[in-house]
Design a protein around this motif. Sequence first.
Motif, PDB file in Angstrom:
ATOM      1  N   PHE A  54      36.691  39.639  38.176  1.00  0.00           N
ATOM      2  CA  PHE A  54      38.472  40.271  38.774  1.00  0.00           C
ATOM      3  C   PHE A  54      38.788  39.654  37.562  1.00  0.00           C
ATOM      4  N   ARG A  62      41.596  42.453  35.503  1.00  0.00           N
ATOM      5  CA  ARG A  62      42.663  42.552  35.523  1.00  0.00           C
ATOM      6  C   ARG A  62      43.780  42.190  34.157  1.00  0.00           C
ATOM      7  N   SER A  79      48.481  42.947  45.496  1.00  0.00           N
ATOM      8  CA  SER A  79      48.085  42.517  45.524  1.00  0.00           C
ATOM      9  C   SER A  79      49.070  40.818  45.913  1.00  0.00           C
ATOM     10  N   SER A  88      45.343  49.053  42.364  1.00  0.00           N
ATOM     11  CA  SER A  88      45.680  48.740  42.619  1.00  0.00           C
ATOM     12  C   SER A  88      44.877  47.364  43.973  1.00  0.00           C
ATOM     13  N   LYS A 105      42.220  44.829  43.148  1.00  0.00           N
ATOM     14  CA  LYS A 105      42.930  44.083  41.924  1.00  0.00           C
ATOM     15  C   LYS A 105      43.611  42.915  43.620  1.00  0.00           C
ATOM     16  N   SER A 128      41.978  39.700  44.708  1.00  0.00           N
ATOM     17  CA  SER A 128      43.030  38.431  44.825  1.00  0.00           C
ATOM     18  C   SER A 128      42.130  37.233  46.101  1.00  0.00           C
TER      19      SER A 128
END
Length: 516
Positions: free
Chosen positions: A318, A322, A383, A431, A434, A438
């Motif tokens: 992640f 990111r 997110s 998108s 992410k 999260s």
Amino acid sequence: MGVVDTIEDHQDGGEEGNLLEDEPADFETAIAETGFGKFNFFLVPIAICCSCVTLFETTTMSYVFPAAQCDLNLTLEEKGMLNAATYAGTIASAFFWGFLFDTFGRRKLLMIGYLLDGIIDILSGFSPNKQFLMLMKFIGGFIINGPFAAIPTYLSELHVAKYRSRMPLLLGVGVSLGGIYLPFLAALILPLNFKIIILDILVLHSWGVYLLVNALPAILSGIVFIFLPESPKFLMSKGRNKEALVVFQTIYSINSGKSREKYPIKKLVEETMKNKRSESIYQGLKGGWAQIRPLFGSTYLLLFLLVCALQMFVFMSFSTLRLWMPQIFQAVNDYKFLNNDTSAPLCEMISSFKPSKNESKECFVNFDNLEVYINSAIVAATSLVGYLITGFLINAIGQKRILNILTLVWAFVAVGLYFAPNDKVATGLLSIFKALGSIGMNVVIIIIVNLFPTTLRTMTVSLSMMTGRAAGMIGNLVFPYLLKMGCGPPFFSIASLIFSCFILSLVVPQEKKIFI
């Protein structure tokens, strides 16, 4: 100057009448009697501001790289090192801050920590070279790790149990809002592309101003903590009940609009930790080892290793992608700029990362980056939606099952980036990536909380997070080399890590039904 300054001149007022006849109250009873009102609502913007500070410390460089790469002569590998420097600082300070907060309290150290972080961010804005900037990012990571770990505890200790579990969600919303704010601010400042020489010594570029503006939340957070009270839970644990009572009275007065003297509780129970104020550092370390030793026993060792491995794979996947998303969007934007706004498969558009024999040695910066910032904001907004639905999904599906489904879908999304036919599909997949990431990070934390007993939860979360940060640091160091190898290695490597999470999630013990 604040609540703390009222302690000495407010103690005698409550010791009248039948004080000695009153039943001492424990922390939960005392905090419940303060009610829920103005004081608690005042903490909401503070929590959001504080959570943004942590995000800014790790993320601002992602937007600075494209604008500063010529000024600082940055290579792809050095960009990875700058991303990793912050994580290295957080790892180096993990035990240092934990000891300080447990020994000296929350408020003063939160104040000092945020103010110091703001100062470091200001110095970063005037960085004369990449070596100085890297040092500042390491120091910034070292400093912010303390407030990052302490702010959830501090906020939780100012709320009753009913609202306490919502504090991590509030902080998560703050992080997501900060993720939308950063590209918006970048769109306003970075394209200005100016250079100001101050006193023939300091040079300030547009990217330096961007870092200066992003220092404001840290400075504001530090100033606010001058006026906030110490955690009453911490005060009670240290046997400082008179001071804790004043904090309860003040919160009650702010929430109810009544005088402090009308707070119904006059005495607090004496907690056992008050006798530990004179405890030596050696005894503290010995007690700390006694606390974590069960993690390495036969009962919890395999489970501890399992959650650390999950944290490591999730965090590396992640955080690496990111932090490199703005750079990927920049490569896409540069491709379209050089090819008359013509889109192409993602792999073709990011081929600029791969070294070319015919590559020009002249440094080029494209400041027409509005699309980069719009795409970054879209990813951050997605997110936010993902974070908000996490609680509902966990209650409806269960943490183990949602982790099974999430990691499997997440891995296919990472693979899908390799086959993305254009920039629009790539933005959509990033998108989703992410958002799923999260959710995944929060699910792993919730799994830890529910699988380990109360006495081991905090330490398990801390040690697993340290493992995750170390993995994030390694990921950011390795990712530039993968990008140079071509399009497949970075995306398939991340997909492999996530698929490893899926395999591990299958052996996670079944949880009890939880409500958050």
